[in-house]
Design an enzyme around this catalytic site. Structure first.
Site, PDB file in Angstrom:
ATOM      1  N   LYS A 248       0.848  -1.195   0.000  1.00 57.27           N
ATOM      2  CA  LYS A 248       0.000   0.000   0.000  1.00 57.27           C
ATOM      3  C   LYS A 248       0.883   1.245   0.000  1.00 57.27           C
ATOM      4  CE  LYS A 248      -4.105   1.928   2.262  1.00 57.27           C
ATOM      5  NZ  LYS A 248      -5.135   1.738   3.300  1.00 57.27           N
ATOM      6  N   GLU A 336     -18.959  -5.845  11.450  1.00 58.41           N
ATOM      7  CA  GLU A 336     -19.897  -5.087  12.282  1.00 58.41           C
ATOM      8  C   GLU A 336     -20.904  -5.991  12.997  1.00 58.41           C
ATOM      9  OE1 GLU A 336     -18.310  -2.447   9.073  1.00 58.41           O
ATOM     10  OE2 GLU A 336     -19.298  -4.413   9.064  1.00 58.41           O
ATOM     11  N   ARG A 364     -25.077  -2.213   8.709  1.00 61.70           N
ATOM     12  CA  ARG A 364     -24.702  -3.576   8.331  1.00 61.70           C
ATOM     13  C   ARG A 364     -24.991  -4.577   9.455  1.00 61.70           C
ATOM     14  NH1 ARG A 364     -20.594  -3.570   4.197  1.00 61.70           N
ATOM     15  NH2 ARG A 364     -19.345  -5.104   5.274  1.00 61.70           N
TER      16      ARG A 364
END
Length: 588
Positions: A248, A336, A364
């Site tokens: 990244k 979640e 969610r």
């Protein structure tokens, strides 16, 4: 720099005429172009820099948009957007009227699926692949590009589990860089960490166990190797899995060294990556930091307090508690549903659980909030960061629905502090002992008070505050949008009253009876959807108690609000200062 190759790329068809050497030059130019634009315009940087070679290889090998390409979350799709006809518009990224920061179907035929939340790509691409088979199209490929943090989510596993018993033309590409926004966590991450380029761990391969043909791990920055393996995979039918190792922030040294900060770094010098100084001296603290620092204060004295976040320790500022009390603060990854039920389980054993989830992400886990928390009346404290309009991330990230979906749930206390001082006092109040679950929603960004760290004081549950008495018209507000109301009221004399209602559930009925008996007209204001929200609760109260005053509700209209600066979006939604002034003049 001069963009010799990139300036001639209007779509993926232009890639296919390029040599390997030209494609490698294109990768360098694409990386520099992303850096140059994001340095000035801001946005998500590190994720897109990490998949430059992969993006080029995918569009070179596959016949997009006929072959369908789905990016998970979409933080990493800037290169994809630039190569698919949006290079000249890229400078408008995340701005009002400009292109979205995430893939969006109505924006381009190359955006096969709209995204913004994680872990949806495998299910979506599998759905596309099965639909293609039903239509008799057995050659089309369907590609899901998913990160190592997102693939650990339950929904991703559900998609893999189903795909493995189908003959769908599905290619799942794992972009493995060991980080989402914060470093990835969990047992799967530990397994993936053992995988190196050209080396598969000896332990049973979980992907192969799910009936996928597994390829890799391979170097995600080796363009020649990527082209070779993708050409091979393009000829293979059925479910297959490619494990790609990337870095990244690749190509910008500072982004490689500090991957958390350079996920979305703000403005920086494109040549060096050095962040441009942005002084916070004299400014109020961010709401998230008021939450994080206050929780540490409380946890020092109350040993029963624990904190939970699904993969957002930095964004939520639970990082402060993770540093101070690592055994009492949990990052559960992008999960979640698990976070909410984990909180419920801990609450059954007497833990005082602060479950910190962005408003848009609690959507969610709605069933878990109802079934596992509220139905059992467990006193979990939901701290909903980024509630209301959030700005440039747009429709996928605005926290506009929480007041509606939470106030519909029995046993739930729903409160929106007017400022960071009230947030601090509500956090204190919640840990004194609740008999019901509570949701505290607060906005993105800075508060309004420099001196927020006042002595703790308990607030009465369900109690509103009269900020200002009036005569003919009363303004009822919940949450930090009261700031706009206060600015608007500066234009008027004493005839308008202002009430900080704080609690959407339970409403302060005693206060409301006083208001409805005193005033002729009511204006409600909320930073949430108007259908079923705070204003609707006031209308229901009026109807139930046979009041016949004029009531006008301001809030987010029945439409999805796109991306832009918060001030611009408030104006579109009609909750900005100017609109409030005009409404007050009209009502008077």
């Amino acid at each position: 720099m001069e963009y010799q190759i990139l300036n001639n790329i209007e779509g993926p068809e232009n890639l296919k005429a390029l040599s390997l050497q030209e494609l490698q030059l294109l990768a360098k130019e694409l990386r520099q172009y992303i850096i140059a634009v994001v340095a000035v315009k801001e946005g998500h940087l590190g994720a897109s820099l990490g998949v430059v070679e992969l993006t080029i290889a995918l569009h070179f090998v596959f016949d997009t948009p006929r072959d369908l390409l789905v990016w998970d979350v979409g933080h990493q799709a800037y290169g994809h957007k630039i190569l698919t006809g949006r290079r000249k518009k890229f400078h408008t990224n995340r701005q009002l009227g400009g292109i979205s920061g995430f893939p969006k179907r109505e924006e381009s035929v190359y955006d096969a699926f709209g995204v913004g939340h994680s872990s949806t790509s495998i299910s979506a691409a599998l759905g596309m692949a099965l639909a293609s088979r039903l239509k008799g199209d057995l050659d089309k490929q369907h590609i899901a590009v998913i990160g190592d943090a997102s693939i650990a989510s339950g929904m991703a596993f559900e998609g893999l589990n189903h795909a493995g018993v189908t003959n769908a033309n599905l290619l799942v590409i794992l972009n493995d860089n060991a980080i989402g926004i914060d470093p990835s966590v969990g047992a799967l991450k530990e397994y993936l960490t053992k995988a190196k380029v050209g080396y598969k761990p000896k332990e049973s391969n979980i992907i192969e166990a799910l009936n996928f043909r597994y390829f890799g791990p391979i170097d995600g920055h080796d363009l020649e190797g990527l082209l070779s393996i993708l050409k091979e995979l393009n000829e293979i039918k059925g479910p297959k899995f490619l494990h790609v190792i990337t870095k990244k922030g690749k190509g910008l040294k500072k982004a490689e060294e500090d991957q958390v900060k350079y996920h979305a770094p703000g403005k920086f010098k494109p040549e060096t990556g050095e962040l441009l100084p942005k002084s916070a001296e004299g400014l109020p603290l961010k709401y998230q930091d008021v939450f994080g620092l206050t929780l540490v204060e409380l946890a020092e004295k109350n040993k029963s307090i624990v904190g939970i976040t699904p993969a957002m320790p930095t964004g939520s500022s639970l990082k402060y508690m993770m540093e101070a009390f690592p055994e009492r603060a949990f990052d559960v990854g992008i999960a979640e549903q698990h976070a909410v039920t984990l909180a419920a389980g801990m609450a059954t054993q007497g833990a005082i659980v602060f479950c910190n989830i962005y408003s848009t992400f609690l959507q969610r886990a709605y069933d878990q909030v109802i079934h596992d928390v509220a139905l059992q009346n467990l006193p979990v404290i939901f701290c909903l960061d980024r509630a209301g309009l959030v700005g440039e991330d747009g429709a996928t990230h605005h926290g506009l629905f929480d007041l509606v979906y939470l106030r519909a749930i029995p046993n739930m206390i729903v409160v929106a502090p007017a400022d960071e001082i009230e947030l601090r006092q509500l956090l204190y109040t919640a840990q004194l002992g609740l008999t019901h679950p509570m949701a505290i929603r607060y906005p993105r960004g800075r508060g309004v008070n420099v001196n927020w760290q006042l002595p703790f004081k308990a607030l009465e549950i369900g109690k509103a505050v009269c900020e200002k008495e009036g005569e003919n018209l009363a303004v009822l507000v919940v949450g930090s949008i009261i700031r706009n109301a206060k600015l608007a009221l500066q234009e008027f004399s004493e005839e308008i009253g202002l009430y900080n209602m704080r609690f959407v559930k339970p409403l302060d009925r005693m206060m409301l009876h006083q208001v409805f008996k005193k005033y002729k007209t009511i204006l409600t204001i909320e930073d949430g959807v108007i259908s079923g929200g705070f204003g609707s609760a006031i209308l229901e109260f009026a109807a139930a108690n046979d009041y016949s005053l004029k009531i006008k509700c301001l809030g987010i209209p029945d439409a999805f609000i796109e991306h832009g600066e918060i001030g611009e979006l408030q104006e579109i939604a009609g909750i900005d200062v100017k609109t409030i002034i005009n409404e007050l003049k009209s009502l008077l």
